[in-house]
Design a protein around this motif. Sequence first.
Motif, mmCIF file in Angstrom:
data_model
loop_
_atom_site.group_PDB
_atom_site.id
_atom_site.type_symbol
_atom_site.label_atom_id
_atom_site.label_comp_id
_atom_site.label_asym_id
_atom_site.label_seq_id
_atom_site.Cartn_x
_atom_site.Cartn_y
_atom_site.Cartn_z
ATOM 1 N N SER A 30 -16.619 45.170 4.474
ATOM 2 C CA SER A 30 -18.001 44.744 4.711
ATOM 3 C C SER A 30 -18.495 43.858 3.573
ATOM 4 O O SER A 30 -19.142 42.830 3.812
ATOM 5 N N THR A 31 -18.179 44.235 2.343
ATOM 6 C CA THR A 31 -18.591 43.442 1.184
ATOM 7 C C THR A 31 -17.937 42.072 1.202
ATOM 8 O O THR A 31 -18.597 41.046 0.999
ATOM 9 N N VAL A 32 -16.648 42.035 1.466
ATOM 10 C CA VAL A 32 -15.918 40.764 1.505
ATOM 11 C C VAL A 32 -16.470 39.874 2.617
ATOM 12 O O VAL A 32 -16.733 38.688 2.402
ATOM 13 N N ALA A 33 -16.655 40.423 3.797
ATOM 14 C CA ALA A 33 -17.168 39.638 4.917
ATOM 15 C C ALA A 33 -18.563 39.097 4.623
ATOM 16 O O ALA A 33 -18.857 37.930 4.901
ATOM 17 N N THR A 34 -19.411 39.919 4.038
ATOM 18 C CA THR A 34 -20.776 39.491 3.720
ATOM 19 C C THR A 34 -20.777 38.382 2.681
ATOM 20 O O THR A 34 -21.487 37.383 2.823
ATOM 21 N N GLU A 35 -19.977 38.533 1.631
ATOM 22 C CA GLU A 35 -19.952 37.527 0.564
ATOM 23 C C GLU A 35 -19.331 36.211 1.048
ATOM 24 O O GLU A 35 -19.822 35.136 0.715
ATOM 25 N N LEU A 36 -18.262 36.279 1.829
ATOM 26 C CA LEU A 36 -17.655 35.056 2.348
ATOM 27 C C LEU A 36 -18.574 34.362 3.344
ATOM 28 O O LEU A 36 -18.648 33.135 3.383
ATOM 29 N N THR A 37 -19.276 35.141 4.147
ATOM 30 C CA THR A 37 -20.213 34.576 5.107
ATOM 31 C C THR A 37 -21.385 33.904 4.397
ATOM 32 O O THR A 37 -21.862 32.865 4.838
ATOM 33 N N ALA A 38 -21.831 34.486 3.292
ATOM 34 C CA ALA A 38 -22.936 33.894 2.538
ATOM 35 C C ALA A 38 -22.524 32.557 1.922
ATOM 36 O O ALA A 38 -23.336 31.642 1.814
ATOM 37 N N HIS A 39 -21.249 32.442 1.549
ATOM 38 C CA HIS A 39 -20.775 31.200 0.926
ATOM 39 C C HIS A 39 -20.587 30.096 1.958
ATOM 40 O O HIS A 39 -21.138 29.011 1.836
ATOM 41 N N ASP A 40 -19.773 30.351 2.982
ATOM 42 C CA ASP A 40 -19.526 29.366 4.048
ATOM 43 C C ASP A 40 -19.066 30.120 5.285
ATOM 44 O O ASP A 40 -17.895 30.485 5.415
ATOM 45 N N VAL A 41 -19.997 30.344 6.198
ATOM 46 C CA VAL A 41 -19.732 31.201 7.349
ATOM 47 C C VAL A 41 -18.630 30.640 8.246
ATOM 48 O O VAL A 41 -17.753 31.373 8.695
ATOM 49 N N LEU A 42 -18.629 29.346 8.506
ATOM 50 C CA LEU A 42 -17.620 28.764 9.389
ATOM 51 C C LEU A 42 -16.231 28.832 8.765
ATOM 52 O O LEU A 42 -15.259 29.206 9.422
ATOM 53 N N ALA A 43 -16.121 28.487 7.495
ATOM 54 C CA ALA A 43 -14.822 28.539 6.823
ATOM 55 C C ALA A 43 -14.271 29.958 6.785
ATOM 56 O O ALA A 43 -13.071 30.170 6.952
ATOM 57 N N GLU A 49 -10.008 34.464 11.383
ATOM 58 C CA GLU A 49 -9.703 34.606 12.810
ATOM 59 C C GLU A 49 -8.577 33.693 13.272
ATOM 60 O O GLU A 49 -7.707 34.098 14.031
ATOM 61 N N LEU A 50 -8.613 32.445 12.851
ATOM 62 C CA LEU A 50 -7.698 31.446 13.399
ATOM 63 C C LEU A 50 -6.666 30.929 12.405
ATOM 64 O O LEU A 50 -5.821 30.118 12.768
ATOM 65 N N GLN A 51 -6.753 31.363 11.150
ATOM 66 C CA GLN A 51 -5.867 30.900 10.078
ATOM 67 C C GLN A 51 -5.868 29.375 9.985
ATOM 68 O O GLN A 51 -4.823 28.743 9.866
ATOM 69 N N LEU A 52 -7.067 28.779 10.072
ATOM 70 C CA LEU A 52 -7.227 27.328 9.969
ATOM 71 C C LEU A 52 -7.985 26.981 8.699
ATOM 72 O O LEU A 52 -8.881 27.705 8.286
ATOM 73 N N ASP A 53 -7.629 25.858 8.121
ATOM 74 C CA ASP A 53 -8.356 25.323 6.980
ATOM 75 C C ASP A 53 -9.165 24.132 7.486
ATOM 76 O O ASP A 53 -8.588 23.174 8.015
ATOM 77 N N PRO A 54 -10.498 24.161 7.346
ATOM 78 C CA PRO A 54 -11.308 23.053 7.879
ATOM 79 C C PRO A 54 -10.929 21.693 7.298
ATOM 80 O O PRO A 54 -11.121 20.666 7.943
ATOM 81 N N ASP A 55 -10.350 21.672 6.104
ATOM 82 C CA ASP A 55 -9.957 20.404 5.487
ATOM 83 C C ASP A 55 -8.666 19.852 6.077
ATOM 84 O O ASP A 55 -8.361 18.676 5.901
ATOM 85 N N ASP A 56 -7.899 20.692 6.781
ATOM 86 C CA ASP A 56 -6.622 20.259 7.350
ATOM 87 C C ASP A 56 -6.722 19.814 8.803
ATOM 88 O O ASP A 56 -5.722 19.459 9.411
ATOM 89 N N LEU A 57 -7.906 19.863 9.371
ATOM 90 C CA LEU A 57 -8.063 19.478 10.771
ATOM 91 C C LEU A 57 -7.960 17.964 10.912
ATOM 92 O O LEU A 57 -8.401 17.209 10.058
ATOM 93 N N ALA A 58 -7.375 17.533 12.008
ATOM 94 C CA ALA A 58 -7.168 16.095 12.241
ATOM 95 C C ALA A 58 -8.497 15.404 12.543
ATOM 96 O O ALA A 58 -9.375 15.971 13.177
ATOM 97 N N ASP A 59 -8.591 14.167 12.106
ATOM 98 C CA ASP A 59 -9.745 13.339 12.407
ATOM 99 C C ASP A 59 -9.555 12.767 13.805
ATOM 100 O O ASP A 59 -8.562 12.080 14.071
ATOM 101 N N PRO A 60 -10.472 13.020 14.746
ATOM 102 C CA PRO A 60 -10.262 12.570 16.118
ATOM 103 C C PRO A 60 -10.181 11.049 16.254
ATOM 104 O O PRO A 60 -9.440 10.545 17.093
#
Length: 84
Positions: A30-43, A49-60
Amino acid sequence: ERELAETPEQELAELTALYEANGLSPATASTVATELTAHDVLAAHLDAELQLDPDDLADPIQAAAASAGSFTLGALLPLLAILL
């Protein structure tokens, strides 16, 4: 992003459950989820959930340009063969 905007409490609970499934105690998860969500919820959700890095996504736009270039170059060879 839509789920995070519509049901943030449910998504926080889901993130907490993912960390619990990875072996963290309920309090620590709960602490980890709350702190990570406060920093950057989408990341936080993309990583857990998806093991994705937002910086590694392809530019359409770049992907579309590369695809268009590939099709054009691929079509030139048969066209040149026919013309010759």
